[in-house]
Design an enzyme around this catalytic site. Structure first.
Site, PDB file in Angstrom:
ATOM      1  N   ASP A  48      31.391 142.511  -5.141  1.00  0.00           N
ATOM      2  CA  ASP A  48      30.811 142.077  -3.875  1.00  0.00           C
ATOM      3  C   ASP A  48      29.629 141.146  -4.124  1.00  0.00           C
ATOM      4  O   ASP A  48      28.717 141.469  -4.903  1.00  0.00           O
ATOM      5  CB  ASP A  48      30.355 143.311  -3.076  1.00  0.00           C
ATOM      6  CG  ASP A  48      30.239 142.973  -1.610  1.00  0.00           C
ATOM      7  OD1 ASP A  48      29.554 141.987  -1.267  1.00  0.00           O
ATOM      8  OD2 ASP A  48      30.845 143.695  -0.799  1.00  0.00           O
ATOM      9  N   LEU A  49      29.654 140.009  -3.439  1.00  0.00           N
ATOM     10  CA  LEU A  49      28.596 139.007  -3.609  1.00  0.00           C
ATOM     11  C   LEU A  49      27.239 139.475  -3.088  1.00  0.00           C
ATOM     12  O   LEU A  49      26.231 138.799  -3.314  1.00  0.00           O
ATOM     13  CB  LEU A  49      28.979 137.719  -2.873  1.00  0.00           C
ATOM     14  CG  LEU A  49      30.124 136.902  -3.471  1.00  0.00           C
ATOM     15  CD1 LEU A  49      30.550 135.808  -2.495  1.00  0.00           C
ATOM     16  CD2 LEU A  49      29.696 136.288  -4.790  1.00  0.00           C
ATOM     17  N   TYR A 135      28.444 133.322  13.220  1.00  0.00           N
ATOM     18  CA  TYR A 135      29.143 132.810  12.021  1.00  0.00           C
ATOM     19  C   TYR A 135      28.712 131.368  11.746  1.00  0.00           C
ATOM     20  O   TYR A 135      28.284 131.027  10.627  1.00  0.00           O
ATOM     21  CB  TYR A 135      30.653 132.908  12.265  1.00  0.00           C
ATOM     22  CG  TYR A 135      31.523 131.983  11.464  1.00  0.00           C
ATOM     23  CD1 TYR A 135      31.577 132.048  10.077  1.00  0.00           C
ATOM     24  CD2 TYR A 135      32.335 131.019  12.098  1.00  0.00           C
ATOM     25  CE1 TYR A 135      32.396 131.197   9.347  1.00  0.00           C
ATOM     26  CE2 TYR A 135      33.152 130.171  11.378  1.00  0.00           C
ATOM     27  CZ  TYR A 135      33.184 130.258  10.004  1.00  0.00           C
ATOM     28  OH  TYR A 135      33.995 129.414   9.291  1.00  0.00           O
ATOM     29  N   LYS A 139      26.481 129.181   8.739  1.00  0.00           N
ATOM     30  CA  LYS A 139      26.930 127.987   8.006  1.00  0.00           C
ATOM     31  C   LYS A 139      25.852 126.893   8.052  1.00  0.00           C
ATOM     32  O   LYS A 139      25.669 126.163   7.078  1.00  0.00           O
ATOM     33  CB  LYS A 139      28.247 127.461   8.595  1.00  0.00           C
ATOM     34  CG  LYS A 139      29.438 128.373   8.381  1.00  0.00           C
ATOM     35  CD  LYS A 139      29.769 128.543   6.912  1.00  0.00           C
ATOM     36  CE  LYS A 139      31.097 129.258   6.693  1.00  0.00           C
ATOM     37  NZ  LYS A 139      31.362 129.534   5.271  1.00  0.00           N
TER      38      LYS A 139
HETATM   39  N1  LIG Z   1      40.724 128.959   7.221  1.00  0.00           N
HETATM   40  C1  LIG Z   1      40.201 127.986   7.989  1.00  0.00           C
HETATM   41  O1  LIG Z   1      40.900 127.367   8.811  1.00  0.00           O
HETATM   42  C2  LIG Z   1      38.730 127.640   7.866  1.00  0.00           C
HETATM   43  C3  LIG Z   1      38.159 126.790   8.825  1.00  0.00           C
HETATM   44  C4  LIG Z   1      36.808 126.453   8.709  1.00  0.00           C
HETATM   45  C5  LIG Z   1      36.057 126.938   7.653  1.00  0.00           C
HETATM   46  N2  LIG Z   1      36.625 127.776   6.746  1.00  0.00           N
HETATM   47  C6  LIG Z   1      35.773 128.312   5.679  1.00  0.00           C
HETATM   48  O2  LIG Z   1      36.495 128.377   4.460  1.00  0.00           O
HETATM   49  C7  LIG Z   1      36.102 129.531   3.715  1.00  0.00           C
HETATM   50  C8  LIG Z   1      37.334 130.355   3.379  1.00  0.00           C
HETATM   51  O3  LIG Z   1      37.970 130.729   4.580  1.00  0.00           O
HETATM   52  P1  LIG Z   1      39.305 131.613   4.586  1.00  0.00           P
HETATM   53  O4  LIG Z   1      40.052 131.227   5.798  1.00  0.00           O
HETATM   54  O5  LIG Z   1      39.957 131.566   3.261  1.00  0.00           O
HETATM   55  O6  LIG Z   1      38.681 133.055   4.825  1.00  0.00           O
HETATM   56  P2  LIG Z   1      39.345 134.460   4.474  1.00  0.00           P
HETATM   57  O7  LIG Z   1      38.719 135.478   5.365  1.00  0.00           O
HETATM   58  O8  LIG Z   1      40.829 134.349   4.460  1.00  0.00           O
HETATM   59  O9  LIG Z   1      38.865 134.710   2.981  1.00  0.00           O
HETATM   60  C9  LIG Z   1      37.547 135.040   2.674  1.00  0.00           C
HETATM   61  C10 LIG Z   1      37.591 135.894   1.411  1.00  0.00           C
HETATM   62  O10 LIG Z   1      36.244 136.188   1.051  1.00  0.00           O
HETATM   63  C11 LIG Z   1      36.189 137.532   0.594  1.00  0.00           C
HETATM   64  N3  LIG Z   1      34.829 138.010   0.810  1.00  0.00           N
HETATM   65  C12 LIG Z   1      34.149 138.065   1.988  1.00  0.00           C
HETATM   66  N4  LIG Z   1      32.928 138.571   1.792  1.00  0.00           N
HETATM   67  C13 LIG Z   1      32.822 138.835   0.461  1.00  0.00           C
HETATM   68  C14 LIG Z   1      31.787 139.363  -0.344  1.00  0.00           C
HETATM   69  N5  LIG Z   1      30.625 139.758   0.190  1.00  0.00           N
HETATM   70  N6  LIG Z   1      32.010 139.500  -1.659  1.00  0.00           N
HETATM   71  C15 LIG Z   1      33.198 139.129  -2.207  1.00  0.00           C
HETATM   72  N7  LIG Z   1      34.223 138.619  -1.481  1.00  0.00           N
HETATM   73  C16 LIG Z   1      34.032 138.482  -0.165  1.00  0.00           C
HETATM   74  C17 LIG Z   1      37.209 138.268   1.442  1.00  0.00           C
HETATM   75  O11 LIG Z   1      37.660 139.452   0.801  1.00  0.00           O
HETATM   76  C18 LIG Z   1      38.308 137.219   1.594  1.00  0.00           C
HETATM   77  O12 LIG Z   1      39.316 137.351   0.617  1.00  0.00           O
HETATM   78  C19 LIG Z   1      35.090 130.270   4.574  1.00  0.00           C
HETATM   79  O13 LIG Z   1      33.797 129.952   4.149  1.00  0.00           O
HETATM   80  C20 LIG Z   1      35.341 129.737   5.969  1.00  0.00           C
HETATM   81  O14 LIG Z   1      34.172 129.768   6.755  1.00  0.00           O
HETATM   82  C21 LIG Z   1      37.936 128.144   6.832  1.00  0.00           C
END
Ligand SMILES: NC(=O)c1ccc[n+]([C@@H]2O[C@H](COP(=O)([O-])OP(=O)(O)OC[C@H]3O[C@@H](n4cnc5c(N)ncnc54)[C@H](O)[C@@H]3O)[C@@H](O)[C@H]2O)c1
Length: 269
Positions: A48-49, A135, A139
């Protein structure tokens, strides 16, 4: 091969990017969730981060960091974002500086501009932040922290405000800000390798009809998207007229996030 630490690697974006990035980098895949399909050139780090000692070990020996992990959601409470989005981002930046990391890529979101109506501007690239949720507010903080670390410690930072990274385009709003994994990977490579990167903010979007972001800075850095959102519509794609005007958020950059009530500061009371 240089080592790239990817946080949140088990998520949607991390999973989609891995095949493109492991061709060039040795991937250190960090997540709270286990990753069971490791390929050649990939190692997993489960933890965990929000644990600074774990972050320190994870960053040590990494050439670059791609920070994807975060807490997200439409109605997420501020308190839920504090540890994973604020503290963890700072732990990573501090460790990156201590260990001489060469590039830090932060995935932000179009939701930092989500509160704007889509008819408020021709393109939104240079508009001041208008976060649509706690959220998105986190960011905005992450972007500011990246700028601070670049200026204070000369750590090159590259912010990608991702539009929508689903496999296909689900509705008319997302059509204006969608990205393929292939194009997002191209942007990540620019962030990792372009010699001019100091602190940059670019948009993670493919070619999109009536685009909300023109992405001039990314294009200046050589970004040439290969995919067009119009060619990736979902089978059940919702055109504008079919989107519920009251609840879909079709008229806001951030979609339904822009209309959702901000949960009380400390969550439900
Ligand atoms: N998917 C999209 O369309 C989209 C759009 C805009 C921005 N983003 C950004 O891209 C990034 C990735 O998005 P995603 O869709 O893959 O999200 P997701 O929720 O699918 O994946 C996030 C991952 O981070 C891990 N995680 C969360 N908190 C953690 C912690 N404290 N320690 C360790 N691991 C942790 C989770 O287990 C998960 O696997 C994010 O920063 C999100 O804000 C995504």
């Amino acid at each position: 091969m240089q080592t790239l630490l990817i946080t949140g690697a088990a998520g949607i974006v991390g999973t989609a990017l891995r095949p493109y990035l492991r061709q060039k980098y040795s991937l250190r895949l960090l997540d709270r969730q286990p990753i069971n399909d490791l390929q050649d050139g990939e190692t997993a780090l489960v933890g965990d981060l929000t644990d600074p000692a774990f972050v320190e070990e994870a960053v040590k020996g990494s050439h670059a960091v791609l920070h994807l992990a975060c807490a997200h959601g439409t109605g997420i409470a501020f308190v839920t974002t504090v540890e994973p989005n604020y503290h963890a981002t700072l732990y990573l930046l501090e460790a990156a500086q201590r260990h001489g990391v060469k590039r830090f890529i932060f995935t932000s979101s179009h939701h930092v501009l989500g509160q704007y109506r889509t008819d408020a501007a021709a393109t939104f690239d240079d508009m001041p932040a208008a976060a649509d949720s706690y959220y998105a507010l986190s960011k905005v903080f992450g972007e500011a922290a990246c700028a601070a670390w670049t200026l204070r410690y000369k750590l090159p930072t590259f912010v990608i405000r991702i539009g929508n990274a689903d496999a296909t385009v689900s509705d008319a709003r997302r059509l204006r800000l969608w990205t393929s994994a292939r194009d997002l990977a191209q942007l990540v490579r620019i962030g990792l390798e372009h010699p001019d990167v100091r602190h940059e903010i670019v948009y993670g979007v493919s070619e999109c009809p009536n685009a909300l972001f023109c992405n001039a800075r990314a294009r200046d850095l050589g970004y040439a998207p290969q995919d067009n959102a119009a060619e990736h519509l979902a089978a059940n794609f919702l055109p504008y007229e079919a989107m519920d005007p009251a609840h879909s958020g079709r008229d806001h950059v951030g979609g339904s996030y822009a209309g959702a009530a901000l949960t009380s500061l400390l969550g439900s009371r």
